[in-house]
Design a protein around this motif. Structure first.
Motif, short mmCIF file in Angstrom:
data_model
loop_
_atom_site.label_atom_id
_atom_site.label_comp_id
_atom_site.label_asym_id
_atom_site.label_seq_id
_atom_site.Cartn_x
_atom_site.Cartn_y
_atom_site.Cartn_z
N VAL A 1 0.83 -1.56 0.21
CA VAL A 1 -0.07 0.15 -0.24
C VAL A 1 0.94 0.99 -0.36
CG1 VAL A 1 -1.43 1.51 1.25
CG2 VAL A 1 -1.92 -1.40 0.76
N VAL A 2 0.60 2.20 -0.85
CA VAL A 2 1.55 3.25 -0.95
C VAL A 2 0.62 5.06 -0.38
CG1 VAL A 2 2.81 2.72 -2.53
CG2 VAL A 2 0.87 3.36 -3.22
N ARG A 3 -0.65 4.56 -1.10
CA ARG A 3 -1.44 5.78 -0.41
C ARG A 3 -3.04 5.11 0.29
NH1 ARG A 3 -3.73 8.01 -5.78
NH2 ARG A 3 -4.93 9.27 -5.15
N LEU A 4 -3.99 6.24 0.84
CA LEU A 4 -4.85 5.26 1.37
C LEU A 4 -5.99 6.78 1.35
CD1 LEU A 4 -3.51 4.92 5.15
CD2 LEU A 4 -4.57 3.30 3.94
N LEU B 1 -1.52 -3.62 7.26
CA LEU B 1 -1.45 -3.60 5.80
C LEU B 1 -0.01 -3.23 5.42
CD1 LEU B 1 -4.10 -1.18 4.48
CD2 LEU B 1 -4.39 -3.65 4.09
N ASN B 2 1.11 -4.26 4.73
CA ASN B 2 2.23 -3.62 4.22
C ASN B 2 2.05 -2.56 4.10
OD1 ASN B 2 2.88 -6.19 5.09
ND2 ASN B 2 3.00 -6.95 3.36
N GLY B 3 2.81 -1.36 4.16
CA GLY B 3 2.79 0.01 3.71
C GLY B 3 1.83 1.25 4.49
N GLY B 4 0.79 0.17 5.17
CA GLY B 4 -0.01 0.78 5.76
C GLY B 4 0.38 2.09 6.25
N ALA B 5 0.04 1.85 7.57
CA ALA B 5 1.33 2.69 8.30
C ALA B 5 1.80 4.08 7.91
CB ALA B 5 1.95 2.07 9.47
N GLU C 1 1.86 -14.50 -3.01
CA GLU C 1 2.78 -13.67 -3.00
C GLU C 1 1.58 -12.15 -2.72
OE1 GLU C 1 4.61 -13.85 -6.23
OE2 GLU C 1 6.75 -14.90 -5.33
N ALA C 2 0.45 -12.39 -3.40
CA ALA C 2 -0.86 -11.58 -3.66
C ALA C 2 -1.22 -10.44 -2.14
CB ALA C 2 -1.46 -11.64 -4.95
N PHE C 3 -1.50 -11.72 -1.60
CA PHE C 3 -2.12 -11.52 -0.43
C PHE C 3 -0.66 -11.07 0.94
CE2 PHE C 3 -3.87 -12.07 3.90
CZ PHE C 3 -5.36 -12.63 3.37
N ARG C 4 0.20 -11.50 0.50
CA ARG C 4 1.48 -11.19 1.57
C ARG C 4 2.29 -10.46 1.23
NH1 ARG C 4 4.23 -17.97 2.75
NH2 ARG C 4 2.29 -17.75 3.04
N ASP C 5 1.89 -9.54 -0.25
CA ASP C 5 2.26 -8.13 -0.13
C ASP C 5 1.59 -7.34 0.20
OD1 ASP C 5 4.06 -7.19 -2.01
OD2 ASP C 5 3.12 -6.19 -3.88
N LEU C 6 0.24 -7.36 0.34
CA LEU C 6 -0.55 -6.57 0.76
C LEU C 6 -0.62 -6.41 2.04
CD1 LEU C 6 -3.31 -6.66 -2.29
CD2 LEU C 6 -1.27 -4.65 -1.62
N SER C 7 -0.64 -8.31 2.89
CA SER C 7 -1.12 -7.67 3.96
C SER C 7 -0.55 -8.95 5.18
CB SER C 7 -2.63 -8.12 4.09
OG SER C 7 -3.10 -8.72 5.51
N ALA C 8 -0.49 -8.49 6.51
CA ALA C 8 0.35 -9.58 7.54
C ALA C 8 -0.64 -10.03 7.84
CB ALA C 8 0.53 -7.87 8.21
#
Length: 350
Positions: free
Chosen positions: A3-6, A123-127, A235-242
């Motif tokens: 994730v790069v934007r919210l 979310l990976n990158g979410g914080a 890979e798609a799931f783990r790329d986005l979420s912990a």
């Protein structure tokens, strides 16, 4: 892609979040309704509870959360509890269809994240992602939420992925109609299966789904192709979420089994009734969103929001004090009344 934007849309009674990846694709959604915080156990929050009943067969206990209802507490080895005991708990999983929220004994260190903050942290990158405020009625946010309620989605390379959540599992089926494949049948099958696996990973995050899921893959499949499809999903799931997730390579019948941790109440259960129709609450809040959007566009005119009778009744009982709150931002020119329509409707006031 992490994730790069919210995107955040804050309106009266509701805040909607959309997490975007580096390609500006929706990756996860979050719905915050502050008025229902008093009756919902929200993931990450710390609560005072009382042990109502121990159940050795289930390996845990049922805990009374007061106004937030009941929850199930898993008892770990070494933990000793008695019925009637007061305890402090943290919410691990929110309630979902026919399932109580799940809690754990709270540690001595207070939890720092709950609700949207915990969702972002998961979310990976979410914080660290930049938060972009969006106006009421934003088209991108509306589209993301509507797509996450749809029974099927079109894959980028053609074909569709049908998704349905049943009582036991999430079932996903691939429809190849309209897809143009090049090369061998095996290569074409691998391409659409891998794309569908990636899409299913995203849909589980967008819709708030966990538990068991099964993807019915397109034949032909061999062992190597099956492993690549499994890898594409993980890979798609783990790329986005912990969140914890597992997947098996497709079986001899072409079924890929998936297991993911639950976290949130599924989006559909927050927005729809058991028949898949918007709840009175959802329509009332949608009407307020439309009214705010219209008030921003028409900065001087008087506007009237007509709501379906049950939605108007919900709004009256919810304690939002909608008209006075809206008047603080837009002036005393917005009115709300019950109507005879099935959907919210905003018109110039007479």
């Amino acid at each position: 892609m992490p994730v790069v934007r919210l995107l955040r849309e804050q309106t009266l009674g509701e805040t909607r979040w959309v997490a975007l990846d580096a390609r500006a694709r929706p990756a996860a959604l979050y719905l915050d309704r502050p008025h229902d915080a008093a009756r919902r156990a929200i993931v990450g929050e710390r609560l005072n509870a009382r042990i109502r009943r121990l159940d050795s067969g289930l390996g845990g206990a049922f805990a009374d959360l007061g106004a937030k209802g009941e929850a199930f507490l898993r008892i770990k080895p070494g933990e000793t509890l008695t019925e009637g005991a007061a305890v402090s708990v943290s919410v691990v999983t929110e309630a979902r269809r026919n399932k109580l929220p799940r809690v754990r004994l709270a540690s001595d260190t207070p939890d720092t994240n709950s609700g949207a903050a915990l969702w972002r942290a998961s979310l990976n990158g979410g914080a660290a992602a930049e938060i972009e405020e969006r106006p009421a009625g934003d088209a991108g946010i509306r589209s993301a939420f509507e797509d996450a309620l749809a029974p099927a989605l079109t894959l980028a390379g053609g074909g569709r992925l049908q998704v349905e959540r049943t009582e036991a599992l999430v079932a996903a089926d691939i429809d190849t109609a309209g897809r143009i494949s090049r090369g061998t049948r095996a290569a074409g099958a691998l391409a659409i299966n891998a794309e569908a696996a990636e899409a299913l990973a995203r849909q589980m995050l967008l819709r708030g789904w966990g538990g068991l899921a099964v993807l019915d893959c397109v034949a032909p499949l061999d062992k190597a192709a099956g492993n690549r499809i499994r890898t594409a999903f993980l890979e798609a799931f783990r790329d986005l979420s912990a969140r914890q997730v597992k997947a098996l390579a497709p079986s001899a019948f072409g079924l890929m089994e998936i297991s993911a941790d639950w976290q949130l109440t599924p989006l559909s259960e927050r927005l729809q009734d058991g028949a898949g129709r918007p709840t009175a609450e959802t329509l009332a809040l949608e009407g307020l969103r439309q009214l705010e959007a219209a008030a921003r566009e028409n900065r001087m005119g008087r506007l009237m929001l007509s709501l379906p009778p049950d939605s108007f009744a919900w709004l009256q009982s919810a304690g939002l004090n909608a008209e006075p709150h809206l008047a603080q931002t837009y002036g005393a020119r917005l009115m709300i009344q019950p109507g005879q329509t099935l959907e919210p409707e905003v018109k110039p006031a007479a």
